[in-house]
Design a protein around this motif. Sequence first.
Motif, PDB file in Angstrom:
ATOM      1  N   LEU A   1      -3.164   3.296   6.597  1.00 35.56           N
ATOM      2  CA  LEU A   1      -3.510   2.491   5.421  1.00 35.56           C
ATOM      3  C   LEU A   1      -2.253   1.984   4.720  1.00 35.56           C
ATOM      4  O   LEU A   1      -2.173   0.838   4.281  1.00 35.56           O
ATOM      5  CB  LEU A   1      -4.343   3.327   4.433  1.00 35.56           C
ATOM      6  CG  LEU A   1      -5.798   3.586   4.825  1.00 35.56           C
ATOM      7  CD1 LEU A   1      -6.433   4.568   3.862  1.00 35.56           C
ATOM      8  CD2 LEU A   1      -6.586   2.274   4.832  1.00 35.56           C
ATOM      9  N   ALA A   2      -1.254   2.877   4.623  1.00 32.88           N
ATOM     10  CA  ALA A   2      -0.046   2.536   3.881  1.00 32.88           C
ATOM     11  C   ALA A   2       0.785   1.461   4.577  1.00 32.88           C
ATOM     12  O   ALA A   2       1.648   0.846   3.958  1.00 32.88           O
ATOM     13  CB  ALA A   2       0.800   3.784   3.648  1.00 32.88           C
ATOM     14  N   GLN A   3       0.531   1.247   5.878  1.00 33.11           N
ATOM     15  CA  GLN A   3       1.284   0.213   6.602  1.00 33.11           C
ATOM     16  C   GLN A   3       0.646  -1.171   6.458  1.00 33.11           C
ATOM     17  O   GLN A   3       1.218  -2.160   6.887  1.00 33.11           O
ATOM     18  CB  GLN A   3       1.364   0.561   8.111  1.00 33.11           C
ATOM     19  CG  GLN A   3       2.046   1.882   8.429  1.00 33.11           C
ATOM     20  CD  GLN A   3       3.487   1.937   7.967  1.00 33.11           C
ATOM     21  OE1 GLN A   3       4.138   0.920   7.873  1.00 33.11           O
ATOM     22  NE2 GLN A   3       3.961   3.132   7.651  1.00 33.11           N
ATOM     23  N   LEU A   4      -0.556  -1.219   5.888  1.00 27.91           N
ATOM     24  CA  LEU A   4      -1.258  -2.509   5.806  1.00 27.91           C
ATOM     25  C   LEU A   4      -0.458  -3.512   4.984  1.00 27.91           C
ATOM     26  O   LEU A   4       0.144  -3.166   3.980  1.00 27.91           O
ATOM     27  CB  LEU A   4      -2.647  -2.315   5.195  1.00 27.91           C
ATOM     28  CG  LEU A   4      -3.674  -1.560   6.034  1.00 27.91           C
ATOM     29  CD1 LEU A   4      -4.948  -1.354   5.235  1.00 27.91           C
ATOM     30  CD2 LEU A   4      -3.985  -2.336   7.300  1.00 27.91           C
ATOM     31  N   ARG A   5      -0.494  -4.757   5.414  1.00 27.98           N
ATOM     32  CA  ARG A   5       0.168  -5.836   4.656  1.00 27.98           C
ATOM     33  C   ARG A   5      -0.839  -6.928   4.388  1.00 27.98           C
ATOM     34  O   ARG A   5      -1.693  -7.180   5.216  1.00 27.98           O
ATOM     35  CB  ARG A   5       1.355  -6.412   5.444  1.00 27.98           C
ATOM     36  CG  ARG A   5       2.558  -5.509   5.453  1.00 27.98           C
ATOM     37  CD  ARG A   5       3.309  -5.530   4.110  1.00 27.98           C
ATOM     38  NE  ARG A   5       4.474  -4.650   4.125  1.00 27.98           N
ATOM     39  CZ  ARG A   5       4.438  -3.346   3.835  1.00 27.98           C
ATOM     40  NH1 ARG A   5       3.291  -2.799   3.506  1.00 27.98           N
ATOM     41  NH2 ARG A   5       5.521  -2.621   3.870  1.00 27.98           N
TER      42      ARG A   5
ATOM     43  N   LYS B   1      -6.129  13.175   8.989  1.00 18.91           N
ATOM     44  CA  LYS B   1      -5.907  12.611   7.655  1.00 18.91           C
ATOM     45  C   LYS B   1      -4.510  12.003   7.500  1.00 18.91           C
ATOM     46  O   LYS B   1      -4.356  10.897   6.970  1.00 18.91           O
ATOM     47  CB  LYS B   1      -6.113  13.710   6.613  1.00 18.91           C
ATOM     48  CG  LYS B   1      -6.017  13.239   5.165  1.00 18.91           C
ATOM     49  CD  LYS B   1      -6.472  14.349   4.227  1.00 18.91           C
ATOM     50  CE  LYS B   1      -6.567  13.839   2.798  1.00 18.91           C
ATOM     51  NZ  LYS B   1      -7.181  14.844   1.904  1.00 18.91           N
ATOM     52  N   ALA B   2      -3.508  12.707   7.978  1.00 18.66           N
ATOM     53  CA  ALA B   2      -2.135  12.214   7.803  1.00 18.66           C
ATOM     54  C   ALA B   2      -1.964  10.849   8.464  1.00 18.66           C
ATOM     55  O   ALA B   2      -1.357   9.926   7.892  1.00 18.66           O
ATOM     56  CB  ALA B   2      -1.144  13.218   8.401  1.00 18.66           C
TER      57      ALA B   2
ATOM     58  N   LEU C   1      -3.913   8.078   6.554  1.00 19.34           N
ATOM     59  CA  LEU C   1      -3.209   7.660   5.334  1.00 19.34           C
ATOM     60  C   LEU C   1      -2.014   6.782   5.666  1.00 19.34           C
ATOM     61  O   LEU C   1      -1.774   5.749   5.034  1.00 19.34           O
ATOM     62  CB  LEU C   1      -2.740   8.887   4.558  1.00 19.34           C
ATOM     63  CG  LEU C   1      -3.864   9.695   3.903  1.00 19.34           C
ATOM     64  CD1 LEU C   1      -3.349  11.059   3.492  1.00 19.34           C
ATOM     65  CD2 LEU C   1      -4.400   8.952   2.693  1.00 19.34           C
ATOM     66  N   LEU C   2      -1.251   7.192   6.665  1.00 19.28           N
ATOM     67  CA  LEU C   2      -0.074   6.405   7.045  1.00 19.28           C
ATOM     68  C   LEU C   2      -0.488   5.025   7.539  1.00 19.28           C
ATOM     69  O   LEU C   2       0.179   4.027   7.249  1.00 19.28           O
ATOM     70  CB  LEU C   2       0.721   7.136   8.124  1.00 19.28           C
ATOM     71  CG  LEU C   2       1.631   8.230   7.585  1.00 19.28           C
ATOM     72  CD1 LEU C   2       2.132   9.117   8.721  1.00 19.28           C
ATOM     73  CD2 LEU C   2       2.814   7.607   6.847  1.00 19.28           C
TER      74      LEU C   2
ATOM     75  N   LEU D   1       0.547  12.064   1.807  1.00 21.22           N
ATOM     76  CA  LEU D   1      -0.343  13.224   1.897  1.00 21.22           C
ATOM     77  C   LEU D   1      -0.429  13.935   0.557  1.00 21.22           C
ATOM     78  O   LEU D   1      -1.493  14.414   0.168  1.00 21.22           O
ATOM     79  CB  LEU D   1       0.168  14.189   2.981  1.00 21.22           C
ATOM     80  CG  LEU D   1      -0.235  13.780   4.391  1.00 21.22           C
ATOM     81  CD1 LEU D   1       0.555  14.584   5.413  1.00 21.22           C
ATOM     82  CD2 LEU D   1      -1.731  14.003   4.586  1.00 21.22           C
TER      83      LEU D   1
ATOM     84  N   ASP E   1     -11.277  14.385   3.313  1.00 19.19           N
ATOM     85  CA  ASP E   1     -10.870  15.461   4.224  1.00 19.19           C
ATOM     86  C   ASP E   1     -11.483  15.244   5.604  1.00 19.19           C
ATOM     87  O   ASP E   1     -12.549  14.632   5.730  1.00 19.19           O
ATOM     88  CB  ASP E   1     -11.319  16.819   3.658  1.00 19.19           C
ATOM     89  CG  ASP E   1     -10.517  17.206   2.424  1.00 19.19           C
ATOM     90  OD1 ASP E   1      -9.360  16.740   2.310  1.00 19.19           O
ATOM     91  OD2 ASP E   1     -11.051  17.948   1.581  1.00 19.19           O
TER      92      ASP E   1
ATOM     93  N   ASN F   1     -11.733  10.965  -5.820  1.00 15.05           N
ATOM     94  CA  ASN F   1     -11.167  11.433  -4.558  1.00 15.05           C
ATOM     95  C   ASN F   1     -10.102  10.463  -4.072  1.00 15.05           C
ATOM     96  O   ASN F   1     -10.352   9.271  -4.003  1.00 15.05           O
ATOM     97  CB  ASN F   1     -12.262  11.562  -3.503  1.00 15.05           C
ATOM     98  CG  ASN F   1     -13.216  12.684  -3.836  1.00 15.05           C
ATOM     99  OD1 ASN F   1     -12.786  13.780  -4.203  1.00 15.05           O
ATOM    100  ND2 ASN F   1     -14.509  12.411  -3.730  1.00 15.05           N
ATOM    101  N   TRP F   2      -8.936  10.977  -3.768  1.00 11.42           N
ATOM    102  CA  TRP F   2      -7.842  10.128  -3.302  1.00 11.42           C
ATOM    103  C   TRP F   2      -7.786  10.049  -1.784  1.00 11.42           C
ATOM    104  O   TRP F   2      -7.019   9.318  -1.219  1.00 11.42           O
ATOM    105  CB  TRP F   2      -6.502  10.628  -3.853  1.00 11.42           C
ATOM    106  CG  TRP F   2      -6.365  10.410  -5.319  1.00 11.42           C
ATOM    107  CD1 TRP F   2      -7.240  10.797  -6.286  1.00 11.42           C
ATOM    108  CD2 TRP F   2      -5.322   9.713  -5.992  1.00 11.42           C
ATOM    109  NE1 TRP F   2      -6.813  10.400  -7.516  1.00 11.42           N
ATOM    110  CE2 TRP F   2      -5.613   9.745  -7.368  1.00 11.42           C
ATOM    111  CE3 TRP F   2      -4.158   9.082  -5.566  1.00 11.42           C
ATOM    112  CZ2 TRP F   2      -4.783   9.148  -8.321  1.00 11.42           C
ATOM    113  CZ3 TRP F   2      -3.334   8.513  -6.518  1.00 11.42           C
ATOM    114  CH2 TRP F   2      -3.650   8.535  -7.875  1.00 11.42           C
ATOM    115  N   GLY F   3      -8.579  10.842  -1.112  1.00 14.05           N
ATOM    116  CA  GLY F   3      -8.585  10.771   0.339  1.00 14.05           C
ATOM    117  C   GLY F   3      -9.705  11.646   0.855  1.00 14.05           C
ATOM    118  O   GLY F   3     -10.121  12.595   0.186  1.00 14.05           O
TER     119      GLY F   3
ATOM    120  N   TRP G   1       0.828  -1.207   0.000  1.00 12.93           N
ATOM    121  CA  TRP G   1       0.000   0.000   0.000  1.00 12.93           C
ATOM    122  C   TRP G   1       0.866   1.262   0.000  1.00 12.93           C
ATOM    123  O   TRP G   1       0.377   2.366  -0.081  1.00 12.93           O
ATOM    124  CB  TRP G   1      -0.938   0.005   1.203  1.00 12.93           C
ATOM    125  CG  TRP G   1      -2.025  -1.003   1.059  1.00 12.93           C
ATOM    126  CD1 TRP G   1      -1.874  -2.327   0.812  1.00 12.93           C
ATOM    127  CD2 TRP G   1      -3.436  -0.776   1.133  1.00 12.93           C
ATOM    128  NE1 TRP G   1      -3.097  -2.943   0.727  1.00 12.93           N
ATOM    129  CE2 TRP G   1      -4.084  -2.011   0.936  1.00 12.93           C
ATOM    130  CE3 TRP G   1      -4.221   0.350   1.374  1.00 12.93           C
ATOM    131  CZ2 TRP G   1      -5.460  -2.141   0.956  1.00 12.93           C
ATOM    132  CZ3 TRP G   1      -5.598   0.207   1.396  1.00 12.93           C
ATOM    133  CH2 TRP G   1      -6.204  -1.021   1.186  1.00 12.93           C
TER     134      TRP G   1
END
Lengths: 247, 247
Positions: B243-247, B236-237, B240-241, A241, B219, B215-217, A216
């Motif tokens: 989500l990005a850590q999901l494996r 939001k920050a 997002l972070l 972001l 608000d 929409n990418w995210g 991701w």
Amino acid sequence: MRHYTVVGLPNTTPVELPAEVRRLVAAHAVFSGGRRHYELVKSLLPTTHTWIPIAGDMPALFAEYQATAASILVFASGDPLFFGIVRTIQTHDATATLAIYPAFNSVQRLCAKIGQPYEQVRNTSAHGRSWQQLDEALLGYEPLIAVLTDGVRTPAAIAQRLLDYNFCHYELLVGEDLDGPHERLGCYTLAEAAHAEFLPLNCVLLRQTSAPTRNWGLDDAAFVGLSGRPGMITKKAIRLLSLAQLR
Amino acid sequence: MRHYTVVGLPNTTPVELPAEVRRLVAAHAVFSGGRRHYELVKSLLPTTHTWIPIAGDMPALFAEYQATAASILVFASGDPLFFGIVRTIQTHDATATLAIYPAFNSVQRLCAKIGQPYEQVRNTSAHGRSWQQLDEALLGYEPLIAVLTDGVRTPAAIAQRLLDYNFCHYELLVGEDLDGPHERLGCYTLAEAAHAEFLPLNCVLLRQTSAPTRNWGLDDAAFVGLSGRPGMITKKAIRLLSLAQLR
């Protein structure tokens, strides 16, 4: 407003046309298609007929169509709505009316022969074009991807591309000369397919063999930094972001 | 190891079977299919035959298949590899061998009649199941989405669902009783379709009419916060972070 009748041909020889299509053929005088299509159907056409060959120059072809008073019957391979001539006609002759009589498309024939349900297949073409559609399907984690090939983007080149970019969770199902005299069906690992030779008329189905790792986000360490300053990089939080602000 | 021959039937009456399929029918004594299929083909079957009806109970059906010594010819609608019986056979009888003779699938028939190229269509089914496949296709910004319907998830219900969730950038193309005596083709706005009635045998194609907002995210202001404490929300920050850590 020009009317086109578009008939898809199977790859069987001799070609057998449905009764409805035979009546349409008898009612036409002007026909069009590729050279291969003419060889397949010329014995079925009215004795007096005009054949407009489809080669590569589309503007010239449609100028010739426009100069023809009669309605035109166009022959195509398989289903003309599957990466086929219908889109070309609609692009070059926007007001055209169409009657369409398809045959089965090549992916459908391959799937019927190997017993593969295909409703979830993502169709892509690399025939005379870039890898973009295939790449998008791979990046979208599609479990089943069909690829139409050509003499450059062959099954072997597809396998090599997947190996090069580490999309190793697929096997290749290749159908060669489907419904033709040299039909061959095979299932290959990427390594096998990358060094194999295939007949020019072929169709590829990429089938996922294991669940891929879905990332991701890329860790900072995954980037190649400046020499001596490996930490000088926009950090993950800011990258994410920034993406999320896109409109 | 059981062998099945699976034959897809078109929706035309009377049914005309290809010569190859007629030979297979003559060579079989045990047939299976839905009640509607029996009505369509019974005059074409050998005088002495067994018919195993397909209703709803799949374990019972496959127990009956297993108790049959002869090989079985199964009739299906359209292409049995398109949301069809082949997957069911493979699920319930994993070692089965199959020979498949498809007809055109309903989406393909609809597209042929309206001149719509279909290689980019995302196929979904809401027939006897949830909205999940349709929802995923909508969230994936698919420009062309086919939907198989049923008596509950009708074309009108689909249109209402799109209106409810503000997916207003589609029109509905509906084919009713395709190739049958009551065939009707129509193109509807969502508002029109939401209040229209359609014949039970129908097929829907959702076609994008304008580019959707992507929409990418979300608000922070898009969330409904606690009353009196609207700012108490994971920002939001951090979302997002995470989500990005999901494996």
